[in-house]
Design a protein around this motif. Structure first.
Motif, mmCIF file in Angstrom:
data_model
loop_
_atom_site.group_PDB
_atom_site.id
_atom_site.type_symbol
_atom_site.label_atom_id
_atom_site.label_comp_id
_atom_site.label_asym_id
_atom_site.label_seq_id
_atom_site.Cartn_x
_atom_site.Cartn_y
_atom_site.Cartn_z
ATOM 1 N N ALA A 40 0.817 -1.217 0.000
ATOM 2 C CA ALA A 40 0.000 0.000 0.000
ATOM 3 C C ALA A 40 0.847 1.262 0.000
ATOM 4 O O ALA A 40 0.411 2.318 -0.477
ATOM 5 N N LEU A 41 2.076 1.171 0.530
ATOM 6 C CA LEU A 41 2.966 2.333 0.592
ATOM 7 C C LEU A 41 3.785 2.551 -0.669
ATOM 8 O O LEU A 41 4.290 3.651 -0.893
ATOM 9 N N THR A 42 3.940 1.514 -1.496
ATOM 10 C CA THR A 42 4.914 1.601 -2.593
ATOM 11 C C THR A 42 4.360 1.327 -3.982
ATOM 12 O O THR A 42 5.068 1.577 -4.961
ATOM 13 N N SER A 48 -2.532 5.791 -4.750
ATOM 14 C CA SER A 48 -3.526 6.769 -5.210
ATOM 15 C C SER A 48 -4.894 6.556 -4.567
ATOM 16 O O SER A 48 -5.709 7.474 -4.534
ATOM 17 N N ARG A 49 -5.154 5.378 -4.014
ATOM 18 C CA ARG A 49 -6.456 5.121 -3.383
ATOM 19 C C ARG A 49 -6.588 5.851 -2.054
ATOM 20 O O ARG A 49 -7.659 6.338 -1.700
ATOM 21 N N TRP A 50 -5.503 5.913 -1.278
ATOM 22 C CA TRP A 50 -5.592 6.496 0.066
ATOM 23 C C TRP A 50 -4.817 7.810 0.209
ATOM 24 O O TRP A 50 -5.008 8.541 1.175
ATOM 25 N N MET A 131 -2.280 9.056 7.121
ATOM 26 C CA MET A 131 -2.085 7.760 7.767
ATOM 27 C C MET A 131 -3.411 7.163 8.241
ATOM 28 O O MET A 131 -3.582 5.949 8.276
ATOM 29 N N LEU A 132 -4.373 8.029 8.571
ATOM 30 C CA LEU A 132 -5.705 7.526 8.907
ATOM 31 C C LEU A 132 -6.339 6.891 7.676
ATOM 32 O O LEU A 132 -6.940 5.816 7.755
ATOM 33 N N TRP A 133 -6.202 7.536 6.517
ATOM 34 C CA TRP A 133 -6.756 6.953 5.283
ATOM 35 C C TRP A 133 -6.044 5.662 4.930
ATOM 36 O O TRP A 133 -6.661 4.720 4.431
ATOM 37 N N LEU A 134 -4.735 5.578 5.192
ATOM 38 C CA LEU A 134 -4.027 4.317 4.962
ATOM 39 C C LEU A 134 -4.622 3.217 5.829
ATOM 40 O O LEU A 134 -4.899 2.108 5.358
ATOM 41 N N LEU A 135 -4.834 3.503 7.108
ATOM 42 C CA LEU A 135 -5.444 2.524 8.013
ATOM 43 C C LEU A 135 -6.798 2.069 7.473
ATOM 44 O O LEU A 135 -7.099 0.872 7.428
ATOM 45 N N LYS A 136 -7.599 3.031 7.038
ATOM 46 C CA LYS A 136 -8.944 2.695 6.557
ATOM 47 C C LYS A 136 -8.886 1.944 5.224
ATOM 48 O O LYS A 136 -9.735 1.108 4.944
ATOM 49 N N HIS A 137 -7.880 2.236 4.414
ATOM 50 C CA HIS A 137 -7.672 1.468 3.187
ATOM 51 C C HIS A 137 -7.373 0.010 3.546
ATOM 52 O O HIS A 137 -7.931 -0.921 2.943
ATOM 53 N N LEU A 142 -12.224 2.638 3.926
ATOM 54 C CA LEU A 142 -11.850 3.917 3.325
ATOM 55 C C LEU A 142 -13.056 4.558 2.645
ATOM 56 O O LEU A 142 -13.795 3.889 1.922
ATOM 57 N N PRO A 143 -13.282 5.864 2.865
ATOM 58 C CA PRO A 143 -14.386 6.534 2.165
ATOM 59 C C PRO A 143 -14.190 6.455 0.650
ATOM 60 O O PRO A 143 -13.055 6.371 0.164
ATOM 61 N N ASP A 144 -15.296 6.503 -0.089
ATOM 62 C CA ASP A 144 -15.205 6.464 -1.551
ATOM 63 C C ASP A 144 -14.379 7.623 -2.087
ATOM 64 O O ASP A 144 -13.677 7.481 -3.082
#
Length: 198
Positions: A40-42, A48-50, A131-137, A142-144
């Protein structure tokens, strides 16, 4: 209290000053194994999602661009454990460290010239929401539209709380007047639609 509010104190924040630099540290436990977090980080399609779209050469020595945000260079890339990049300037360095099962440490080193040493209030809240969006991803919630969620009143309340948590890390490191001014500027950037205290 919004659903986002419950997450503000699950992150750990610290700021330290060494030489001419401020080191801004955000630590968050994530609900996925290191390999999944690393992906997700690389991987550009996942970033681009989060976060934001990223383009360029994502190998050591390669240059990249984060759409509408910053350019940088990949300095170190050790899969599943360490990523270090410049971010916006050669002496602005972001390091991502993965450990355990799974803890992400994000450290952003910025020059003390950035806002009289109050760099934590200029970079910290942005990393906080990212980082919150990463967690939710990673946990599938994650929100749409993360940008719209960040700009919503609930998102801005989260960011405002993060600003105050970052301000706590600067207490004693910079002059009280400079800290108050930096808090006001940071709130204006990250929570522009929320009322300010009189």
């Amino acid at each position: 209290m919004s659903e986002l509010d419950q997450h503000v104190d699950t992150a750990r924040r610290a700021t330290r000053v060494a030489g001419d630099y401020s080191h801004v540290l955000l630590v968050r436990d994530l609900p996925a194994p290191a390999g999944e977090v690393w992906s997700a980080l690389t991987e550009p399609d996942r970033i681009s999602r989060w976060f934001l779209p990223v383009s360029g050469d994502l190998r050591v020595g390669g240059a990249f661009t984060v759409e509408g945000n910053a350019e940088g260079e990949v300095l170190v890339c050790e899969p599943d454990s360490l990523l270090r990049v410049t971010y916006g300037a050669p002496d602005s360095v972001v390091e991502l460290r993965l450990s355990g099962s799974t803890t992400l440490e994000l450290e952003h080193t910025v020059s003390l010239d950035v806002a009289d040493g109050a760099g934590a209030l200029y970079v910290g809240p942005g990393w906080d929401i990212s980082m919150l969006w990463l967690l939710k991803h990673l946990d599938g919630t994650l929100p749409d539209d993360p940008v719209a969620a960040e700009n919503s009143l609930a998102g801005q309340r989260y960011s405002a709380q993060a600003v105050h948590r970052w301000a706590d890390t600067l207490t004693g490191l910079i002059a009280p007047d400079a800290l108050a001014s930096a808090v006001d500027e940071s709130l204006a950037q990250y929570a522009p639609d929320l009322p300010r205290p009189a």
